[in-house]
Design an enzyme around this catalytic site. Sequence first.
Site, PDB file in Angstrom:
ATOM      1  N   ILE A  99       5.716   3.700   6.390  1.00 50.07           N
ATOM      2  CA  ILE A  99       5.121   2.371   6.555  1.00 50.07           C
ATOM      3  C   ILE A  99       4.300   2.040   5.318  1.00 50.07           C
ATOM      4  O   ILE A  99       3.516   2.866   4.838  1.00 50.07           O
ATOM      5  CB  ILE A  99       4.226   2.311   7.803  1.00 50.07           C
ATOM      6  N   GLY A 100       4.484   0.850   4.798  1.00 51.67           N
ATOM      7  CA  GLY A 100       3.669   0.359   3.695  1.00 51.67           C
ATOM      8  C   GLY A 100       3.603  -1.153   3.780  1.00 51.67           C
ATOM      9  O   GLY A 100       4.643  -1.822   3.780  1.00 51.67           O
ATOM     10  N   GLY A 130       0.822  -1.192   0.000  1.00 53.25           N
ATOM     11  CA  GLY A 130       0.000   0.000   0.000  1.00 53.25           C
ATOM     12  C   GLY A 130       0.860   1.247   0.000  1.00 53.25           C
ATOM     13  O   GLY A 130       2.051   1.206   0.298  1.00 53.25           O
ATOM     14  N   GLY A 131       0.249   2.375  -0.366  1.00 54.48           N
ATOM     15  CA  GLY A 131       0.974   3.638  -0.340  1.00 54.48           C
ATOM     16  C   GLY A 131       1.382   4.102  -1.720  1.00 54.48           C
ATOM     17  O   GLY A 131       0.921   3.589  -2.742  1.00 54.48           O
ATOM     18  N   TYR A 158       4.796   6.637  -3.734  1.00 58.02           N
ATOM     19  CA  TYR A 158       6.231   6.524  -4.000  1.00 58.02           C
ATOM     20  C   TYR A 158       7.046   6.696  -2.721  1.00 58.02           C
ATOM     21  O   TYR A 158       6.715   7.520  -1.868  1.00 58.02           O
ATOM     22  CB  TYR A 158       6.680   7.595  -5.003  1.00 58.02           C
ATOM     23  N   HIS A 201      14.306   4.150  -1.213  1.00 59.55           N
ATOM     24  CA  HIS A 201      15.132   3.273  -0.390  1.00 59.55           C
ATOM     25  C   HIS A 201      16.575   3.410  -0.845  1.00 59.55           C
ATOM     26  O   HIS A 201      16.845   3.576  -2.039  1.00 59.55           O
ATOM     27  CB  HIS A 201      14.713   1.806  -0.524  1.00 59.55           C
ATOM     28  N   GLY A 259       6.656  -3.531   4.978  1.00 57.96           N
ATOM     29  CA  GLY A 259       6.836  -3.141   6.378  1.00 57.96           C
ATOM     30  C   GLY A 259       7.122  -1.672   6.565  1.00 57.96           C
ATOM     31  O   GLY A 259       6.306  -0.829   6.196  1.00 57.96           O
ATOM     32  N   LEU A 260       8.311  -1.346   7.103  1.00 59.57           N
ATOM     33  CA  LEU A 260       8.612   0.042   7.455  1.00 59.57           C
ATOM     34  C   LEU A 260      10.048   0.376   7.069  1.00 59.57           C
ATOM     35  O   LEU A 260      10.878  -0.501   6.844  1.00 59.57           O
ATOM     36  CB  LEU A 260       8.388   0.274   8.953  1.00 59.57           C
ATOM     37  N   CYS A 283       5.549   9.520  -0.507  1.00 61.99           N
ATOM     38  CA  CYS A 283       4.244   9.050  -0.029  1.00 61.99           C
ATOM     39  C   CYS A 283       3.099   9.940  -0.508  1.00 61.99           C
ATOM     40  O   CYS A 283       2.001   9.906   0.063  1.00 61.99           O
ATOM     41  CB  CYS A 283       4.231   8.933   1.493  1.00 61.99           C
TER      42      CYS A 283
END
Length: 252
Positions: free
Chosen positions: A180-181, A100-101, A103, A106, A192-193, A210
Amino acid sequence: MYRPEKISIRKVPMQREDLIQSMFAPPDAPPVRWRIAPSLVDYPEAVETMEREAAAIADGTADELVWLVEHPPLYTAGTSANAADLVMPDLLPVFATGRGGEYTYHGPGQRVVYVMLDLKRRRQDVRGFVAALESVIIATLDSMNVKGERREDRVGVWVRRPEKPPLMDGSMAEDKIAAIGIRLRKWVSFHGLSLNVDPDLEHFGGIVPCGIRGYGVTSLVDLGLPVMMADVDIRLREAFERVFGPTRTENE
């Protein structure tokens, strides 16, 4: 005949922090495996590993897993991603993902925590699960004297920046320090996060993180904490165990 007066009761939506109840597994459940990747993990490899592990957990052939990684610099697009939020599409590789979420970025210096838990054993409550993950981050930050906060209209964890100019509405500036996604399949979570320890914050400029405009992004080092990733990992594990229960070390 007396008829009691009808009283109109306005329902107030529950806040995410009100949803934090026990996320512990049953007492006889094995500890969650706690695995830390020793080097950068390519994103497709991470997705393949999560898919495989989540399927095994759902089938009952593997214990739950928390997997800590760092990725090479890249962007991921969640299921709600708006193409207009990819401001610099040629800057870094972009991967579509099932979480979910919208852009997010990372890269090295960011601790990504992939959380594969069986919510059938714990509590089948998606909002409560997200609130619990936020609590893990907030407790981790608190152990380093950083006040992380949740916002009802913005998933993730935020820190106030009084030294920065106020927002357009006059309120205090805030920066996002953790995102978090998640995704669920057969009530097993994956994705996860992510917690910004010391990533290249300029890379966030290639997206609208996000999908939330008007707010900045920060990290522990940006806040003046020259912490090491290994120290953050210890604090994350302690905070996780307070919310979700015991873990056991699993080497890669």
